[in-house]
Design an enzyme around this catalytic site. Structure first.
Site, PDB file in Angstrom:
ATOM      1  N   GLU B 177       0.885  -1.182   0.000  1.00 19.83           N
ATOM      2  CA  GLU B 177       0.000   0.000   0.000  1.00 19.83           C
ATOM      3  C   GLU B 177       0.911   1.216   0.000  1.00 19.83           C
ATOM      4  O   GLU B 177       2.038   1.143   0.464  1.00 19.83           O
ATOM      5  CB  GLU B 177      -0.872   0.031   1.262  1.00 19.83           C
ATOM      6  CG  GLU B 177      -1.867  -1.113   1.364  1.00 19.83           C
ATOM      7  CD  GLU B 177      -2.507  -1.181   2.751  1.00 19.83           C
ATOM      8  OE1 GLU B 177      -2.890  -0.115   3.275  1.00 19.83           O
ATOM      9  OE2 GLU B 177      -2.598  -2.279   3.311  1.00 19.83           O
ATOM     10  N   LYS B 179       2.538   4.430   1.371  1.00 23.66           N
ATOM     11  CA  LYS B 179       2.777   4.936   2.721  1.00 23.66           C
ATOM     12  C   LYS B 179       2.574   6.440   2.688  1.00 23.66           C
ATOM     13  O   LYS B 179       3.303   7.153   2.005  1.00 23.66           O
ATOM     14  CB  LYS B 179       4.203   4.602   3.159  1.00 23.66           C
ATOM     15  CG  LYS B 179       4.477   4.969   4.586  1.00 23.66           C
ATOM     16  CD  LYS B 179       5.878   4.576   5.013  1.00 23.66           C
ATOM     17  CE  LYS B 179       6.051   4.770   6.506  1.00 23.66           C
ATOM     18  NZ  LYS B 179       5.526   6.026   7.014  1.00 23.66           N
ATOM     19  N   ARG B 184      -1.317   9.274  11.341  1.00 22.06           N
ATOM     20  CA  ARG B 184      -1.860   7.940  11.568  1.00 22.06           C
ATOM     21  C   ARG B 184      -2.864   8.068  12.706  1.00 22.06           C
ATOM     22  O   ARG B 184      -2.561   8.657  13.745  1.00 22.06           O
ATOM     23  CB  ARG B 184      -0.711   7.009  11.940  1.00 22.06           C
ATOM     24  CG  ARG B 184      -1.112   5.585  12.258  1.00 22.06           C
ATOM     25  CD  ARG B 184      -1.086   4.698  11.042  1.00 22.06           C
ATOM     26  NE  ARG B 184      -1.515   3.342  11.389  1.00 22.06           N
ATOM     27  CZ  ARG B 184      -0.697   2.382  11.773  1.00 22.06           C
ATOM     28  NH1 ARG B 184       0.600   2.599  11.874  1.00 22.06           N
ATOM     29  NH2 ARG B 184      -1.175   1.179  12.049  1.00 22.06           N
ATOM     30  N   GLU B 227      -5.119   6.916   7.953  1.00 24.52           N
ATOM     31  CA  GLU B 227      -4.270   8.106   7.914  1.00 24.52           C
ATOM     32  C   GLU B 227      -5.129   9.323   7.578  1.00 24.52           C
ATOM     33  O   GLU B 227      -5.928   9.267   6.649  1.00 24.52           O
ATOM     34  CB  GLU B 227      -3.196   7.910   6.824  1.00 24.52           C
ATOM     35  CG  GLU B 227      -2.064   8.886   6.877  1.00 24.52           C
ATOM     36  CD  GLU B 227      -0.814   8.284   7.549  1.00 24.52           C
ATOM     37  OE1 GLU B 227      -0.792   7.061   7.809  1.00 24.52           O
ATOM     38  OE2 GLU B 227       0.116   9.062   7.807  1.00 24.52           O
ATOM     39  N   LYS B 349       7.972  -1.377   6.183  1.00 24.98           N
ATOM     40  CA  LYS B 349       7.871  -0.107   5.461  1.00 24.98           C
ATOM     41  C   LYS B 349       9.084   0.020   4.546  1.00 24.98           C
ATOM     42  O   LYS B 349      10.185  -0.390   4.895  1.00 24.98           O
ATOM     43  CB  LYS B 349       7.746   1.085   6.412  1.00 24.98           C
ATOM     44  CG  LYS B 349       8.858   1.255   7.408  1.00 24.98           C
ATOM     45  CD  LYS B 349       8.576   2.466   8.283  1.00 24.98           C
ATOM     46  CE  LYS B 349       9.573   2.549   9.422  1.00 24.98           C
ATOM     47  NZ  LYS B 349       9.228   3.568  10.405  1.00 24.98           N
TER      48      LYS B 349
END
Lengths: 330, 480
Positions: B177, B179, B184, B227, B349
């Site tokens: 996905e 970032k 967040r 987010e 990440k």
């Protein structure tokens, strides 16, 4: 023309033809004390106190040409009268008084006002111009007596006798002061790192009373040091030398330990506030007691202290840029 | 405020206090150290128990009628305490009393002591914390009791990608996905109320009224993870837009209109009052998609899963991040549960390499706390027409040895002192990395950068060869 000026080589007295604690090679160097930022090699001739001779030769080499003087003894150098007076900093440390015509200047070198069983106490010398250090020239620095701090050190050592107690401190001056103060609380021998050992022996030769010491190099590698106090220079912290101690408790004795951030940064478990430099009150009181109307301030907080002296006491005070480092903030 | 009280009762001039503060890096401690010079009228030393201080004595500051009364109260406390006690009291009064223990370590310790699962404790510790006996009892009780409706779940965080390890994985078991560089947050709907929590465990509900309104129709017993971003068209606005929405007590209409927010949903943690964190990611994502179909796309969208067939695919995807307005990828195992904290191996990440410029150190300032009296706050500049223009401040990126070396260098190469700040000879060049670059009217250089930090000390680089502001503007243009 000022009696003492700053030259590239260091503090210079033209009338007397000598330098005080020069940082470059010169002909004649007067040395206030044997710490490395004040006593450097390269001079043709040195003048220093008799008591400091052993350490100076140890540090600068046996072959240096050194004239030893007593505290208070007057020397005629060029057009000046020069004498050395106790500064209470470390063994043999001196302030240097220079008299020329009707003018008297005193260069303090490093000094402290608190009692120290390993060196002569500070003597106030009246003067017209005083060149003072200001390593701890902020009012956050106020010392307890060396005895009170060393009692804390003793209690810390006794608080855990299941493991070694490693106390880091400067190997010249601080270590011996601690060993001297600890005589009041203990008679147990203390182990010392080689660097501390060499200097401590010189102190013993001139009759300074300290706890008995054993150099760690004399012990088998497997020795456990359970419940023992060990003194070492800060450079030995986290070194291979330190690996021989199993789970030691560690502490650092220094004036910088007065500030919490400084304690945390170094990673010692405890910090003991113990310095061979004058604290804020010591600096201000000494300067006032000399009666000097003009004050030059070197080391560390020179700008802060000179501004305070100007504003609060109306003294003619100025920072003086030198290469002295005081008690290095390491 | 404590500082003013101190200056009123002390004969230490203000400038000297400031010099001391610059050295100590903590006003509570500076005052405690300096009080030794200010003999206060001796007070009877009373040995009050701690809880009395916390519950009865200190709360008096909230009920005083005037500044003079407040001053007298604080001074009377100082007079009755020892140096170290004054320091602790000052820390409590300034709201900066904290012990440097990580939450993770605390959870581990409580777990070992009370034999409770770490995840349960982490959950109970989320949200508001009250220093009371009752709170502690609830924290360590064995049978689970009803948690407050606003209680968020601990966030699950991705770890930096371990490339070697990841290359052995089967790509079909993973999804990527984008970032996003926003806030967040968890959106909670329980007891007919919407709560929004940031990852820093701040309740930020009030700052996003449009999200509160938009999610009011979510049925009770749902918790979303996602987010918050300022959004325009199909891409996020610059982070500066979101900054404007934070830390404001009242959100004006103008602010709402100029900086509209959007919620990108990553995950579903609670579904119809059921904690579903143990279910596999794909299952949670299906429930999430189903749940959000009825919500307008301007309010919220589900983060799009990106598939990839190989590691090379993934690298190519990552290269496209900046075009999307994203800062990289998050890669998640399709069967991963929603865990607590940063557990390696489930979520990675994979951020884009930072942009970087070689800049010149021109100012330095001492840090605070552990870095007090150590020059660790640096200002860097770029060349423009033969002059250096400051463009970024950075505090991190050097190791301890480098910090000490640079500190010594700064002390020897100071040109001028302006209070706690020193200008230094322009000699040292550093490679400064940053995540984003934007135009800024508030900065002399005309640009602002996001998360600047030192990547390398370029001792090899002469100062003349540092980058120019022109190069920075080229980066800005390229990133639009």
């Amino acid at each position: 023309m000022s009696l003492i000026t700053v030259r590239q080589e260091g503090l210079y007295c033209e009338q007397g033809g000598f330098y005080i604690d020069p940082w470059r090679s010169v002909d004649c160097a007067l040395i206030t004390h044997a710490h490395s930022d004040h006593a450097r090699s390269g001079a043709n001739q040195y003048v220093a106190t008799h008591v400091s001779e052993g350490i100076l030769r140890k540090r600068l080499g046996d072959e240096i040409k050194l004239q030893g003087v007593e505290y208070g003894e007057k020397l005629k150098l060029g057009n000046t009268w020069v004498s050395f007076h106790s500064a209470g900093h470390v063994l043999g440390s001196a302030q240097i008084r220079v008299e020329c015509g009707d003018e008297v200047w005193v260069v303090s070198g490093d000094y402290k006002r608190g009692a120290d069983p390993t060196c002569a106490p500070f003597e106030v010398i009246p003067c017209d111009v005083f060149i003072t250090e200001a390593t701890f020239g902020l009012p956050i620095y106020e010392w307890e007596t060396g005895e009170a701090t060393c009692r804390q050190i003793y209690e810390w050592w006794q608080s855990d006798l299941e493991r070694p107690s490693l106390l880091f401190c400067y190997s010249f001056g601080k270590a011996q002061r601690i060993l001297g103060e600890l005589c009041k609380f203990s008679d147990r021998p203390v182990y010392v790192h080689g660097a501390v050992h060499v200097l401590t022996e010189i102190y013993r030769q001139v009759g300074v009373k300290m706890l008995e010491t054993i150099c760690t190099t004399e012990m088998p590698r497997s020795h456990k040091y359970i419940g023992d106090l060990v003194l070492a220079p800060p450079s030995a912290h986290r070194s291979t030398w330190m690996k021989r101690f199993v789970q030691p408790q560690t502490a650092f004795a220094s004036g910088w330990m007065a500030v919490r951030g400084a304690r945390r940064r170094r990673g010692y478990e405890r910090g003991f506030v113990l310095s061979d430099h004058a604290d804020w009150s010591g600096l201000v009181n000494t300067i006032l007691q000399t009666g000097a109307k003009t004050v030059y301030v070197t080391h560390g907080q020179s700008e802060v202290l000179s501004r305070y002296l100007c504003e609060t006491y109306g003294l003619d005070a100025l920072p003086l840029k030198t290469l002295f480092e005081g008690e290095g903030d390491i | 405020m404590l500082r003013d009280v101190f200056l009123q009762i002390s004969d230490i001039p203000e400038w000297l206090f400031e010099d001391c503060y610059a050295h100590v890096g903590d006003s509570a401690e500076t005052i405690a150290l300096l009080l030794r010079h200010s003999p206060l009228e001796a007070q009877e030393k009373r040995d009050r128990p701690l809880h009395e201080w916390m519950e009865k004595v200190i709360p008096q500051v909230k009920t005083v009628q005037s500044e003079a009364e407040l001053r007298d109260l604080v001074v009377s406390w100082w007079a009755s305490l020892e140096d170290t006690e004054v320091f602790v009291l000052n820390k409590v009064l300034t709201g900066a009393f904290r012990v440097g223990v990580s939450e993770k370590l605390l959870v581990k310790a409580l777990s070992a002591e009370y034999n409770l699962p770490e995840s349960v404790l982490a959950h109970r510790l989320m949200g508001d914390f009250e220093p009371t006996v009752n709170f502690y009892r609830q924290l360590i009780q064995t049978d689970s009791e009803e948690l407050a409706p606003s209680q968020p779940y601990p966030f699950f965080l991705a770890s930096p990608l371990d490339e070697d390890r990841f290359q052995e994985e089967n790509p079909t078991q993973w999804q990527a996905e984008w970032k996003w560089d926003g806030i967040r947050a968890q959106i909670i709907k329980r007891a007919d109320e919407v709560f929004i929590w940031s990852r820093g465990e701040d309740l930020i509900t009030q700052q996003f009224p449009e999200l509160v309104e938009g999610f009011q129709s979510l049925s009770n017993g749902h918790v979303l993870d996602g987010e918050i971003l300022c959004w325009e068209g199909n891409r996020p606005m610059n982070f500066n837009a979101l900054q404007k929405r934070l830390g404001r007590k009242s959100v004006t209409k103008k602010l709402l209109a100029e900086n509209p927010v959007h919620f990108i949903a990553y995950d579903l943690l609670e579904h119809h009052h059921q904690d579903i964190r143990e279910k596999p990611l794909l299952e949670r994502r299906n429930l999430l998609a189903e749940l959000l179909t009825s919500f307008p796309a301007s309010l919220t969208t589900v983060s799009a899963p990106l598939s990839f067939a190989s590691f090379t695919d993934l690298q190519e995807l990552r290269e496209r991040s900046r075009q999307q307005g994203a800062e990289g990828l998050v890669i998640k195992a399709k069967d991963s549960p929603y865990l607590v904290g940063r557990k390696r191996g489930y979520w990675w990440k994979y951020k884009v390499n930072p942009m970087s410029l070689d800049a010149v150190l021109i100012y330095a300032q001492a840090g605070t706390g552990k870095r007090a009296n150590l020059f660790t706050d640096y200002t860097f500049a770029l060349w423009q027409n033969g002059e250096l223009v400051s463009f970024a401040k950075a505090y991190s990126g050097l190791d301890n040895d480098e910090i000490n070396e640079l500190d010594k260098w700064i002390r020897r190469h100071t040109i001028e002192k302006f209070g706690p700040v020193r200008s230094v000879e322009p000699i040292q060049v550093f490679e400064i990395g940053f995540e984003g670059i934007a135009e800024s009217k508030r900065h002399k250089s005309g640009i602002s950068v996001r998360f600047p930090r030192i990547l390398r000390w370029r001792k090899d680089k002469p100062v003349e060869e540092a980058d120019t502001l022109q190069t920075a503007f080229e980066l800005l243009t390229a990133s639009l």
